[in-house]
Design a protein around this motif. Structure first.
Motif, mmCIF file in Angstrom:
data_model
loop_
_atom_site.group_PDB
_atom_site.id
_atom_site.type_symbol
_atom_site.label_atom_id
_atom_site.label_comp_id
_atom_site.label_asym_id
_atom_site.label_seq_id
_atom_site.Cartn_x
_atom_site.Cartn_y
_atom_site.Cartn_z
ATOM 1 N N PRO A 141 -96.968 -42.323 -63.518
ATOM 2 C CA PRO A 141 -97.477 -43.289 -62.112
ATOM 3 C C PRO A 141 -97.565 -44.803 -62.738
ATOM 4 C CG PRO A 141 -99.052 -41.951 -63.205
ATOM 5 C CD PRO A 141 -97.848 -41.456 -64.038
ATOM 6 N N LEU A 142 -96.795 -45.435 -62.783
ATOM 7 C CA LEU A 142 -96.753 -46.806 -63.062
ATOM 8 C C LEU A 142 -96.745 -47.743 -61.897
ATOM 9 C CD1 LEU A 142 -94.137 -46.767 -65.991
ATOM 10 C CD2 LEU A 142 -96.657 -46.602 -66.200
ATOM 11 N N VAL A 143 -95.706 -47.520 -61.117
ATOM 12 C CA VAL A 143 -95.582 -48.285 -59.514
ATOM 13 C C VAL A 143 -96.763 -47.950 -58.928
ATOM 14 C CG1 VAL A 143 -93.189 -48.840 -59.697
ATOM 15 C CG2 VAL A 143 -94.326 -46.809 -58.610
ATOM 16 N N ASP A 144 -97.415 -46.877 -58.983
ATOM 17 C CA ASP A 144 -98.523 -46.243 -58.192
ATOM 18 C C ASP A 144 -99.680 -47.189 -58.184
ATOM 19 O OD1 ASP A 144 -97.512 -43.285 -57.517
ATOM 20 O OD2 ASP A 144 -96.727 -43.936 -59.283
ATOM 21 N N THR A 145 -100.034 -48.073 -59.695
ATOM 22 C CA THR A 145 -100.906 -48.970 -59.408
ATOM 23 C C THR A 145 -101.068 -50.004 -58.351
ATOM 24 O OG1 THR A 145 -99.646 -50.329 -61.033
ATOM 25 C CG2 THR A 145 -101.288 -48.615 -62.119
ATOM 26 N N GLU B 2 -98.166 -37.624 -61.408
ATOM 27 C CA GLU B 2 -96.841 -37.965 -60.921
ATOM 28 C C GLU B 2 -96.774 -39.172 -60.213
ATOM 29 O OE1 GLU B 2 -93.978 -34.605 -61.406
ATOM 30 O OE2 GLU B 2 -95.945 -33.350 -60.822
ATOM 31 N N SER B 3 -95.484 -39.729 -60.290
ATOM 32 C CA SER B 3 -95.590 -41.076 -59.503
ATOM 33 C C SER B 3 -95.173 -40.410 -57.896
ATOM 34 C CB SER B 3 -94.375 -41.843 -59.683
ATOM 35 O OG SER B 3 -94.393 -43.104 -59.151
ATOM 36 N N CYS B 4 -96.006 -41.106 -56.869
ATOM 37 C CA CYS B 4 -96.059 -40.845 -55.435
ATOM 38 C C CYS B 4 -96.652 -39.372 -55.259
ATOM 39 C CB CYS B 4 -94.552 -41.092 -54.918
ATOM 40 S SG CYS B 4 -93.956 -42.916 -54.936
ATOM 41 N N GLU C 250 -87.052 -49.095 -61.722
ATOM 42 C CA GLU C 250 -87.820 -49.349 -60.445
ATOM 43 C C GLU C 250 -88.828 -50.573 -60.554
ATOM 44 O OE1 GLU C 250 -89.482 -46.087 -57.519
ATOM 45 O OE2 GLU C 250 -90.027 -45.862 -59.476
ATOM 46 N N THR D 290 -100.218 -46.669 -54.221
ATOM 47 C CA THR D 290 -100.584 -45.323 -53.629
ATOM 48 C C THR D 290 -101.282 -45.401 -52.395
ATOM 49 O OG1 THR D 290 -101.326 -44.543 -56.009
ATOM 50 C CG2 THR D 290 -102.265 -43.566 -54.459
ATOM 51 N N SER E 208 -85.390 -49.345 -56.367
ATOM 52 C CA SER E 208 -85.187 -48.405 -57.196
ATOM 53 C C SER E 208 -83.702 -47.825 -57.449
ATOM 54 C CB SER E 208 -86.060 -47.040 -56.546
ATOM 55 O OG SER E 208 -86.080 -45.890 -57.473
#
Length: 642
Positions: free
Chosen positions: A371-375, A311-313, A572, A378, A590
């Motif tokens: 988890p897209l922006v996590d690329t 999950e994101s973040c 976002e 992170t 966001s």
């Protein structure tokens, strides 16, 4: 075309991807019991050497320590607790002795970094001390390959009770039990561990970190850094320890342990976490990135690690079966978790987690976001978990099941081990005493050892709005070693384990001299990601102007849901740049909203949210705001440098 991206877990970049099936208890249709009720936990502080206020030579006087067995400093003992000896009555630790008198005084040996063991049953050693220094006074010709930069991180006793893995060394007392009077300095040998990275076997070997011993006493996991093309990458390995009494190549040319049959925990044939087929984007739930290996499970069948988020973040622990590669998501909380240990029967986990501080909730409080922006972020997200040397960890205990299949249990996060006190200064529940790395179970599962650090300047006081607390510990020391007893539990029967196979079928055998694998690839362009339950997201991965690396991720959600519980709407956008190798700059916009089991929002201020963080010092500096609200509870970012 495909685009390289780097992911950071723990404190370092990690960019490997391996093919492993991601599973949860819901996907396996496993009947999961309701969470256990809180259990009684008794906590005591274990004794340490006395503190000398004078850390110069001779400052540790007989008045301070009548036994002449050493002193530590109030703020510079560098305490690191380890695990229990097999008897469950002793805990390993490393620390720095200071103020020793000059030779030939017998107490001169109590100087510098050493391994000690501490009585955990309220008794003393024959000399009257509750601790015993194992490495003090070891003859110089039995300290093989030691350097001035040696460290004894994460001391881990072998199950035979005669040896300890400490940093990249094995400290061995031959046939004598470490806790027995027969283990004297003349019996102790300190052997270095060497990883060969050259085809001809020459050189000093590769730099290794975060070593964790396998329960079979034969294998271990470790991590190694790679610095290429201006980026930092980290890779995880599994290897066999092989004693080499008389090496003929490589340094040091002394008795040592060699790491042999090394496996890189990476599958070049596996899918990356994100992939595209035409315009359709897929999150590969059966793919995982091994970022930083955190150790081996209590049963010895699984490598636990920080990996690409589910999950994101959210920064969670995952586990991959060493034989099958089957992966389980071990932790599910929205905060940061890193240090951990598993009971010897594999049923319980103890972690250090930031949950009690809510420090990461402004980032991760909205659940179910893919988890897209996590690329991109992170690494930056992981670094916010600390404020410089101030940590926000507290110890938690939970049963090792995956995601719950019914609403009443899905939020189970375990039991905070040191909760329930009055939180007065110096108490076991004092929030300004924060956990260090690697809490550890005793082999019988009834005790847990962990250490804590009291916040100090410059992470409090001065321009920092948090006042610096006064230590109530002996000598006003700012480090302490704690032991939690799970008083209602019966001891777990355990026996020495047969060695597991050297082969990890889903890994890649390491060839000395070979270059690390390429970084994980992320598609770039415009894509549609379809929710597993409902809705979709329009996603853009945008390269930098040179077309060499990922710079921006834009995602717009339309009633998106993967779990049927959280339905995401809104937009976002995140961009990153790297002023230098360790400094990350993030631009964040966001406007996300969620309905379902909770009503949530994740909003940046009108002009956006911008922050810088260096992974070497974990200091957070932001302009603008990022605020997450969950069912009316508002979570805001930390103040700068706090």
């Amino acid at each position: 075309m495909r685009l390289k991206a780097a992911f950071l877990y723990g404190i370092f970049l990690a960019v490997t991807a391996q093919r492993v099936p991601y599973t949860s208890t819901k996907q396996k249709n496993i009947a999961v019991p309701s969470p256990p009720d809180p259990e009684p936990i008794e906590i005591i502080e274990l004794p340490l050497p006395p503190v000398t206020p004078d850390e110069t030579e001779g400052g540790c006087t007989r008045k301070i320590n009548p036994h002449g067995t050493g002193c530590i400093g109030a703020t510079a003992s560098n305490l690191l607790s380890g695990n229990f000896l097999p008897d469950g009555d002793h805990v390993t630790a490393s620390l720095v002795f200071t103020g020793a008198p000059a030779a030939p005084d017998p107490a001169s040996i109590y100087n510098g970094l050493h391994l000690i063991i501490i009585r955990a049953n309220g008794t003393n050693f024959p000399n009257g001390d509750p601790w015993k220094c194992i490495t003090c006074g070891v003859p110089a010709d039995q300290q093989y390959g030691l350097t001035s930069t040696m460290d004894y991180q994460y001391p881990q006793a072998f199950t035979d009770g005669t040896r300890v893995l400490a940093g990249a060394y094995i400290i061995d007392c031959g046939t004598a039990q470490l806790a027995s009077p027969k283990c004297t300095p003349d019996k102790v040998h300190i052997y270095p561990i060497r990883w060969n990275i050259t085809p001809n076997g020459n050189g000093s070997g590769g730099a290794i970190r975060e070593l964790r011993k396998h329960p079979d006493d034969v294998h271990l996991s470790f991590n190694a850094m790679s610095y290429t093309t201006g980026t930092i990458a980290q890779y995880a390995y599994f290897a066999r320890l092989q004693f080499n009494p008389a090496p003929t190549t490589g340094t040091p040319l002394t008795p040592r342990y060699d790491l042999v049959n090394v496996t890189l925990l990476y599958d070049p044939t596996g899918e990356t976490p994100l992939s595209a087929n035409g315009s359709h984007l897929t999150i590969n739930r059966q793919s995982i990135s091994v970022g930083e290996a955190r150790g081996l499970s209590g049963l010895g069948d699984q490598i636990d690690y920080l990996g690409f988020p589910a999950e994101s973040c959210n920064v969670d622990i995952f586990g991959a079966n060493l034989k099958t590669g089957e992966v389980t998501r071990v932790t599910y909380g929205p905060e940061y978790v890193g240090p951990m240990d598993t009971s010897s029967d594999g049923k319980w986990v103890v972690i250090m987690d930031t949950t009690t501080s809510d420090r990461m909730m402004f980032l991760a409080g909205m659940r179910g976001v893919p988890p897209l922006v996590d690329t991109l972020i992170t690494g930056a997200i992981s670094s916010i978990r600390n404020n410089g040397h101030r940590r926000f960890f507290q110890p938690w205990l939970f049963e090792r099941y995956g995601a719950r299949d019914h609403k009443d249990s899905r939020n189970y996060q375990g039991q905070q081990i040191n909760a329930g006190g009055d939180s007065h200064p110096g108490s076991v529940s004092d929030p300004l005493w924060n956990g260090g790395a690697d809490p550890r179970f005793s082999l019988d599962g009834t005790k847990i050892a962990y250490f804590q650090l009291l916040v100090q300047t410059p992470d409090c006081g001065g321009s920092n709005p948090l006042p610096c607390p006064n230590s109530t510990e002996p000598g006003h020391r700012t480090e302490r070693l704690m032991m939690a007893t799970l008083s209602s539990r019966e001891p777990i029967p355990w026996a020495p384990m047969d060695p597991v196979s050297d082969t990890v079928p889903w890994g890649q055998p390491y060839v000395p001299g070979s270059a690390p694998p390429d970084q994980a690839l992320v598609p770039y362009g415009n894509f549609t990601l379809t929710g597993q339950v409902s809705g979709h997201a329009k996603v853009s991965f945008v390269a930098n102007s040179a077309g060499t690396t990922l710079e921006t991720v834009l995602a717009t959600y339309y009633n998106y849901s993967d779990d049927g519980d959280n339905f995401i709407m809104g937009t976002e956008k995140v961009s990153t740049s790297y002023p230098n190798m360790t400094l990350i700059h993030v631009d964040w916009f966001s406007d996300l909203h969620s309905t379902g089991i909770s009503k949530s929002s994740k909003l940046t201020s009108p002009g956006g949210f911008y922050f810088d963080i260096d992974i070497n010092n974990n200091k957070f500096y932001a302009n603008g705001t990022l605020t997450t609200t969950v069912d009316g509870v508002v979570y805001r970012q930390p103040e700068n440098a706090t």
